[in-house]
Design an enzyme around this catalytic site. Structure first.
Site, PDB file in Angstrom:
ATOM      1  NE  ARG A 171      19.515   0.003   0.471  1.00  0.00           N
ATOM      2  CZ  ARG A 171      18.890   1.138   0.752  1.00  0.00           C
ATOM      3  NH1 ARG A 171      19.521   2.099   1.407  1.00  0.00           N
ATOM      4  NH2 ARG A 171      17.650   1.312   0.372  1.00  0.00           N
TER       5      ARG A 171
ATOM      6  CE  LYS B 145      20.365   4.854   4.314  1.00  0.00           C
ATOM      7  NZ  LYS B 145      18.926   5.180   4.284  1.00  0.00           N
TER       8      LYS B 145
ATOM      9  NE  ARG C 289      -0.461   1.589   9.675  1.00  0.00           N
ATOM     10  CZ  ARG C 289       0.679   1.181  10.242  1.00  0.00           C
ATOM     11  NH1 ARG C 289       0.721   0.992  11.538  1.00  0.00           N
ATOM     12  NH2 ARG C 289       1.765   0.960   9.510  1.00  0.00           N
TER      13      ARG C 289
ATOM     14  CD  GLN D 222      12.116   7.759  -3.980  1.00  0.00           C
ATOM     15  OE1 GLN D 222      10.943   8.095  -4.087  1.00  0.00           O
ATOM     16  NE2 GLN D 222      12.492   6.737  -3.235  1.00  0.00           N
TER      17      GLN D 222
ATOM     18  CB  CYS E 189      16.267   6.479  -4.318  1.00  0.00           C
ATOM     19  SG  CYS E 189      16.239   7.459  -2.819  1.00  0.00           S
TER      20      CYS E 189
ATOM     21  CB  THR F  19      -0.908   0.028   1.256  1.00  0.00           C
ATOM     22  OG1 THR F  19      -0.057  -0.217   2.400  1.00  0.00           O
ATOM     23  CG2 THR F  19      -1.985  -1.028   1.200  1.00  0.00           C
ATOM     24  N   GLY F  20       2.167   1.133   0.066  1.00  0.00           N
ATOM     25  CA  GLY F  20       3.039   2.308   0.146  1.00  0.00           C
ATOM     26  C   GLY F  20       3.364   2.891  -1.223  1.00  0.00           C
ATOM     27  CB  ALA F  21       5.407   5.864  -2.144  1.00  0.00           C
TER      28      ALA F  21
ATOM     29  NE  ARG G 236      13.489  14.128   2.067  1.00  0.00           N
ATOM     30  CZ  ARG G 236      13.593  12.841   1.746  1.00  0.00           C
ATOM     31  NH1 ARG G 236      13.470  12.441   0.488  1.00  0.00           N
ATOM     32  NH2 ARG G 236      13.830  11.929   2.671  1.00  0.00           N
TER      33      ARG G 236
ATOM     34  CG  HIS H 283      15.636  11.615  -5.485  1.00  0.00           C
ATOM     35  ND1 HIS H 283      14.492  12.058  -4.896  1.00  0.00           N
ATOM     36  CD2 HIS H 283      16.135  10.649  -4.658  1.00  0.00           C
ATOM     37  CE1 HIS H 283      14.287  11.390  -3.766  1.00  0.00           C
ATOM     38  NE2 HIS H 283      15.268  10.529  -3.605  1.00  0.00           N
TER      39      HIS H 283
HETATM   40  P1  A2P Z   1       0.313   0.321   5.768  1.00  0.00           P
HETATM   41  O1  A2P Z   1      -0.182   1.114   4.584  1.00  0.00           O
HETATM   42  O2  A2P Z   1      -0.650  -0.723   6.208  1.00  0.00           O
HETATM   43  O3  A2P Z   1       0.853   1.185   6.874  1.00  0.00           O
HETATM   44  P2  A2P Z   1       5.566   4.164   2.563  1.00  0.00           P
HETATM   45  O4  A2P Z   1       7.025   3.887   2.335  1.00  0.00           O
HETATM   46  O5  A2P Z   1       4.888   4.792   1.403  1.00  0.00           O
HETATM   47  O6  A2P Z   1       5.339   4.877   3.856  1.00  0.00           O
HETATM   48  O7  A2P Z   1       4.871   2.701   2.729  1.00  0.00           O
HETATM   49  C1  A2P Z   1       5.244   1.777   3.707  1.00  0.00           C
HETATM   50  C2  A2P Z   1       4.571   0.436   3.437  1.00  0.00           C
HETATM   51  O8  A2P Z   1       5.023  -0.505   4.427  1.00  0.00           O
HETATM   52  C3  A2P Z   1       3.059   0.464   3.546  1.00  0.00           C
HETATM   53  O9  A2P Z   1       2.506  -0.485   2.652  1.00  0.00           O
HETATM   54  C4  A2P Z   1       2.826   0.010   4.994  1.00  0.00           C
HETATM   55  O10 A2P Z   1       1.565  -0.553   5.223  1.00  0.00           O
HETATM   56  C5  A2P Z   1       3.884  -1.044   5.105  1.00  0.00           C
HETATM   57  N1  A2P Z   1       4.230  -1.322   6.497  1.00  0.00           N
HETATM   58  C6  A2P Z   1       4.693  -0.446   7.420  1.00  0.00           C
HETATM   59  N2  A2P Z   1       4.899  -1.062   8.604  1.00  0.00           N
HETATM   60  C7  A2P Z   1       4.577  -2.374   8.421  1.00  0.00           C
HETATM   61  C8  A2P Z   1       4.563  -3.544   9.259  1.00  0.00           C
HETATM   62  N3  A2P Z   1       4.962  -3.482  10.526  1.00  0.00           N
HETATM   63  N4  A2P Z   1       4.153  -4.711   8.708  1.00  0.00           N
HETATM   64  C9  A2P Z   1       3.760  -4.776   7.431  1.00  0.00           C
HETATM   65  N5  A2P Z   1       3.748  -3.723   6.580  1.00  0.00           N
HETATM   66  C10 A2P Z   1       4.148  -2.532   7.082  1.00  0.00           C
END
Ligand code: A2P
Length: 346
Positions: free
Chosen positions: A101, A214, A41, A316, A130, A13-15, A236, A243
């Site tokens: 890494r 890094k 969540r 990025q 990145c 679900t993240g970026a 930033r 980037h």
């Molecule tokens: P969630 O959306 O449920 O918080 P970004 O880098 O864009 O912040 O995204 C981080 C990603 O890592 C999201 O999909 C987030 O899920 C997931 N994530 C963060 N913490 C955990 C965890 N403890 N277990 C599983 N997935 C995680």
């Protein structure tokens, strides 16, 4: 019959996770099953893939059963806790976090630079930072022709490097400021809209932040040059997802801009973008959504006869993260390296 693989995206679900989903679809990755994993969540959410609606599952002990390839982008602490469990379940983990890494037994791979390093994986392959990936793709072709003696880099890093929430935060900050309100800051220590600040990662005793170190340490590992001299200032900037980097290179002998332009025009993953008449060069808005690293303003360093200046922009989220990870997965499939040649030492 071509083989297909059971793939899991951790952090779906993240970026970076959502871009991984897009890339697996766009590039028609040979998968037989796709599992979307995130934190509790997100359990109950759905994401679409090739016209299908897939559920997002909360990460748990059984999450990696039957999975061949895990593309992980859920942060360092999640990777540290879960990567070895995925490997124990028989999967190879391509990890986007900084957790592994610099581990000597974990390959750190940019497919255009050191694809062969992936062959010796023991279950985990690390995707570099990145800024490091974007720079490596652009300068390694020059390094192969004439070894680089010293690199001085300055980065202009977008909000996407801090995740999806940070991108939303910058937009909300801009709106608040334009409405005469106080900007809210959660992802960053300071407002980023209409501002910039030196990268806020942890500082070492020499005054360098983690992001800068890094670039130094990861580039040395990827290039296989432990003595490579590199200094960087990471900043930033209020850009959403690509980037930019100003790079000064010093060689033993002069490296003419014409020759560098010629080499980079043929380099994989690089697009030379220069219109000197129009004063048009790479910009983050042009690099966003593109696979190639855009390179331009290739010019002689007037302060040093063996110096060369260049400017680059790269997405990025794509080449700086998700695309590089998918390319590693494609490399493993193409070379039949998905299963480790050497078993993971316990
Ligand atoms: P969630 O959306 O449920 O918080 P970004 O880098 O864009 O912040 O995204 C981080 C990603 O890592 C999201 O999909 C987030 O899920 C997931 N994530 C963060 N913490 C955990 C965890 N403890 N277990 C599983 N997935 C995680």
């Amino acid at each position: 019959m071509a083989e297909s693989y059971r793939v899991a995206i951790l952090g779906a679900t993240g970026a970076v996770g959502t871009e991984l989903l897009t890339l697996l679809e766009e590039r028609d990755f040979p998968l037989s099953d796709l599992k979307l994993l995130a934190s509790p969540r997100s359990a109950g959410r759905t994401l679409s893939f090739k016209g299908e609606v897939l559920p997002v599952e909360a990460l748990d002990e059984k999450a990696f059963d039957g999975v061949d390839i895990v593309l992980a982008s859920a942060g360092g602490s999640t990777s540290k806790e879960w990567a070895s469990k995925a490997v124990a379940a028989g999967a190879v983990v391509i990890d986007n976090s900084s957790a592994f890494r610099m581990e000597p037994t974990v390959p750190l791979v940019v497919p255009e630079v050191n694809p062969q390093a992936a062959a010796s994986h023991r279950g985990i392959i690390a995707n570099p930072n990145c800024t490091t990936i974007l720079m490596a793709v652009a300068i390694y072709p020059l390094h192969q022709i004439q070894p680089i003696r010293r690199i001085v880099a300055a980065t202009y890093q977008s909000a996407s490097g801090a995740g999806a929430k940070a991108m939303e935060e910058v937009k909300a900050q801009a709106q608040a400021i334009l409405n005469g309100q106080e900007p809210v800051t959660n992802s960053f220590p300071y407002p980023l809209a209409f501002n910039l600040f030196p990268h806020n990662s942890k500082l070492n005793e020499q005054g360098y932040c983690e992001e800068e170190m890094k670039m130094v340490n990861e580039s040395r590992k990827i290039f296989g040059s432990p003595d490579l001299r590199l200094t960087a200032t990471c900043v930033r900037v209020p850009v959403l997802r690509a980037h930019s980097e100003a790079i000064n290179l010093e060689f033993d002998q002069p490296f003419t801009p014409a020759k560098a332009r010629d080499v980079l025009s043929q380099a994989p993953g690089v697009k030379v973008v220069e219109d000197w008449q129009a004063n048009y060069f790479p910009m983050p808005i042009d690099a966003s959504g593109q696979d190639d690293v855009l390179v331009g303003r290739i010019r002689q360093d007037i302060s040093h006869p063996c110096g060369l200046e260049l400017w680059l922009c790269g997405d990025q989220i794509r080449k700086g993260a998700a695309l590089n990870a998918v390319q590693i997965a494609e490399l493993l499939v193409e070379k039949n390296w998905v299963k480790p040649a050497v078993a993971m030492a316990n």
